[in-house]
Design an enzyme around this catalytic site. Structure first.
Site, mmCIF file in Angstrom:
data_model
loop_
_atom_site.group_PDB
_atom_site.id
_atom_site.type_symbol
_atom_site.label_atom_id
_atom_site.label_comp_id
_atom_site.label_asym_id
_atom_site.label_seq_id
_atom_site.Cartn_x
_atom_site.Cartn_y
_atom_site.Cartn_z
ATOM 1 N N HIS A 130 0.897 -1.085 -0.049
ATOM 2 C CA HIS A 130 0.139 -0.099 -0.117
ATOM 3 C C HIS A 130 0.755 1.400 -0.036
ATOM 4 O O HIS A 130 2.003 1.256 0.230
ATOM 5 C CB HIS A 130 -0.982 0.070 1.217
ATOM 6 C CG HIS A 130 -2.003 1.052 1.442
ATOM 7 N ND1 HIS A 130 -1.630 2.218 1.692
ATOM 8 C CD2 HIS A 130 -3.267 0.917 1.354
ATOM 9 C CE1 HIS A 130 -2.887 2.865 1.593
ATOM 10 N NE2 HIS A 130 -3.567 2.096 1.339
ATOM 11 N N ASP A 207 3.028 -4.049 8.141
ATOM 12 C CA ASP A 207 1.918 -3.419 7.986
ATOM 13 C C ASP A 207 0.622 -4.520 8.126
ATOM 14 O O ASP A 207 0.356 -5.475 7.460
ATOM 15 C CB ASP A 207 1.835 -2.911 6.407
ATOM 16 C CG ASP A 207 0.515 -2.148 6.077
ATOM 17 O OD1 ASP A 207 -0.473 -2.288 6.986
ATOM 18 O OD2 ASP A 207 0.343 -1.559 5.136
ATOM 19 N N GLN A 210 -4.456 -4.925 7.233
ATOM 20 C CA GLN A 210 -5.683 -5.828 6.722
ATOM 21 C C GLN A 210 -5.398 -7.192 7.377
ATOM 22 O O GLN A 210 -6.701 -7.826 7.484
ATOM 23 C CB GLN A 210 -5.455 -6.323 5.184
ATOM 24 C CG GLN A 210 -5.316 -5.065 4.399
ATOM 25 C CD GLN A 210 -6.902 -4.220 4.383
ATOM 26 O OE1 GLN A 210 -7.608 -5.034 4.789
ATOM 27 N NE2 GLN A 210 -6.886 -3.112 4.107
ATOM 28 N N LYS A 233 -10.710 -0.169 10.114
ATOM 29 C CA LYS A 233 -10.823 -1.452 9.565
ATOM 30 C C LYS A 233 -11.087 -2.639 10.218
ATOM 31 O O LYS A 233 -11.321 -4.015 9.800
ATOM 32 C CB LYS A 233 -9.321 -1.802 8.758
ATOM 33 C CG LYS A 233 -8.992 -0.906 7.852
ATOM 34 C CD LYS A 233 -7.930 -0.933 7.068
ATOM 35 C CE LYS A 233 -7.319 0.257 6.000
ATOM 36 N NZ LYS A 233 -8.212 0.406 5.140
ATOM 37 N N CYS A 372 -4.892 2.436 -3.784
ATOM 38 C CA CYS A 372 -3.717 2.874 -3.113
ATOM 39 C C CYS A 372 -2.472 1.941 -3.480
ATOM 40 O O CYS A 372 -1.731 1.655 -2.324
ATOM 41 C CB CYS A 372 -3.948 3.236 -1.709
ATOM 42 S SG CYS A 372 -4.830 4.716 -1.334
#
Length: 414
Positions: A130, A207, A210, A233, A372
């Site tokens: 991303h 990261d 998700q 999220k 993104c």
């Protein structure tokens, strides 16, 4: 088509917890929300927790000794403790509240990166990142003369780990990668990648924007040095996220911003930084959002992250089977065993934005664009994709409605 429809929680009860899912749009069409990768819907318990703070305990935190201030502080710091337990942190001091995943990664780049990385140092990233895990390192590379190298993505949507091993032989200082791709759905082997990075003498930043909402994630099991993720999220509010960092690393890093609450002592010419976690949390924070974040984590704990993962695996396996039956539609990304509940696809007959707009008329909310992740789309020679993303509240029937909607769009353009 056979589907394992046995899911280890009460799906209809879960759906009833989310007010937005009860909506009807476009003259009474029931909403089918398939954009949770962008932001998830919020259960009533999160909305209630934030509302109660504003109605009953609205006060600033950490500074007051009156009842409302103490109530607000206890709720806010209680949320931090819940989040620390949720990700397996050793202590709540390792949980830094930030605005979002993007700010968390920028914090690491601008503090640890500026003090530890020198001209010529290597940072390893991947082609599936991303923008929030690309641009901060590009900015720092331009400022400090760093080298950026990238783990390639294979045609089937996996990282080329053989190339990763070759890059590790070049002595990187940091490996920063997404745990789960927001486009491909690829779940990367984070524990193995972190171990390899450490063996090469590098730190590892994950990261988790998700992965944390969809999978059981334990930072001590992964041995991650840094983990970034966002509340919105994972059924929480917007405007707040977390940077997890190992305590020794965070202690050695300079403050990110200056102001109130991040100081222990201030004179006209000098200051002494506060202890963790307050050292990185200058000014009045997003108090209601922090409390809402804690409520979101408590909700997910009640459901169980293993149950969430198993439910989503049932959904994505079925979705891949259904979409394999639609000619002219191509799904990008790996097979279900390497994939989270993300379905990004293209259609020969229609542009992704047209597909998304026409699906909206059927009450189906999906996302269209580059998500993104422009370099990843360039890797697959695609200007954009349509993306349907699923969460704990989605159903097999909604997958069928999506497939029927795509087939209807296909007929319209044909």
């Amino acid at each position: 088509m056979s589907v394992n429809s046995s899911i280890p929680f009460d799906l209809q009860r879960i759906r009833s917890d989310f007010p937005t899912l009860q909506r009807q749009i476009h003259n009474g069409v029931p909403l089918i929300y398939l954009d949770s990768t962008a932001t998830a819907q919020k259960p009533q318990s999160v909305l209630t927790a934030m509302d109660e703070y504003y109605r009953r305990s609205n006060a600033n935190i950490h500074r007051g000794v009156h009842t409302l201030a103490e109530e607000a502080t206890a709720a806010y710091e209680g949320a931090r403790q819940s989040i620390a337990q949720f990700i397996g942190a050793r202590t709540a001091r390792e949980v830094i509240f930030v605005r979002n995943t993007t700010e968390a990664i920028n914090l690491v780049a601008m503090t640890w990166g500026r003090t530890q990385l020198q001209t010529g140092d290597l940072v390893i990233l991947t082609e599936m990142e991303h923008h929030s895990n690309l641009v901060p390192w590009q900015m720092l590379a331009a400022e400090r003369g760093l080298r950026l190298e990238f783990i390639p993505v294979t045609d089937d949507g996996l990282l080329d780990l053989a190339v990763y091993q070759q890059l590790l032989e070049q002595g990187p200082k940091l490996v920063a990668f997404t745990h789960m791709s927001n486009v491909l759905g690829t779940i990367n082997p984070a524990k193995e990648m972190i171990a390899a990075a450490h063996q090469a003498g590098a730190l590892a930043l994950v990261d988790g924007a998700q992965s944390v909402p969809h999978l059981p994630v334990d930072v001590r099991d992964l041995d991650a040095d840094f983990l970034a993720f966002s509340a919105h999220k994972m059924v929480g509010p917007t405007g707040i996220g977390v940077l997890y960092g190992k305590e020794a690393l965070l202690n050695a890093m300079p403050p990110f911003m200056g102001g109130g609450d991040m100081i222990k002592k201030v004179t006209l010419r000098t200051f002494a930084a506060n202890t963790l976690p307050h050292k990185f949390e200058a000014g009045t924070p997003a108090i209601a959002e922090g409390i809402g974040f804690g409520a979101a984590v408590d909700y997910l704990k009640t459901v169980g992250m293993q149950a969430v993962e198993e439910h989503e695996q049932t959904i994505i396996r079925y979705a891949l089977e259904r979409f394999a039956e639609i000619s002219g539609v191509t799904v990008i990304g790996p097979a279900a065993e390497h994939k989270g509940a993300v379905l990004a696809f293209t259609m020969q007959e229609a542009h992704p934005h047209d597909v998304a707009q026409l699906l909206d008329r059927e009450g189906i909310a999906v996302r269209a664009g580059h998500h993104c992740a422009m370099p990843l789309h360039e890797r697959f020679k695609l200007p954009a994709t349509t993306r349907a993303s699923f969460y704990l509240y989605n159903t097999i029937e909604e997958v069928d409605r999506l497939a029927e909607g795509v087939e209807k769009v296909k007929r319209m353009f044909a």
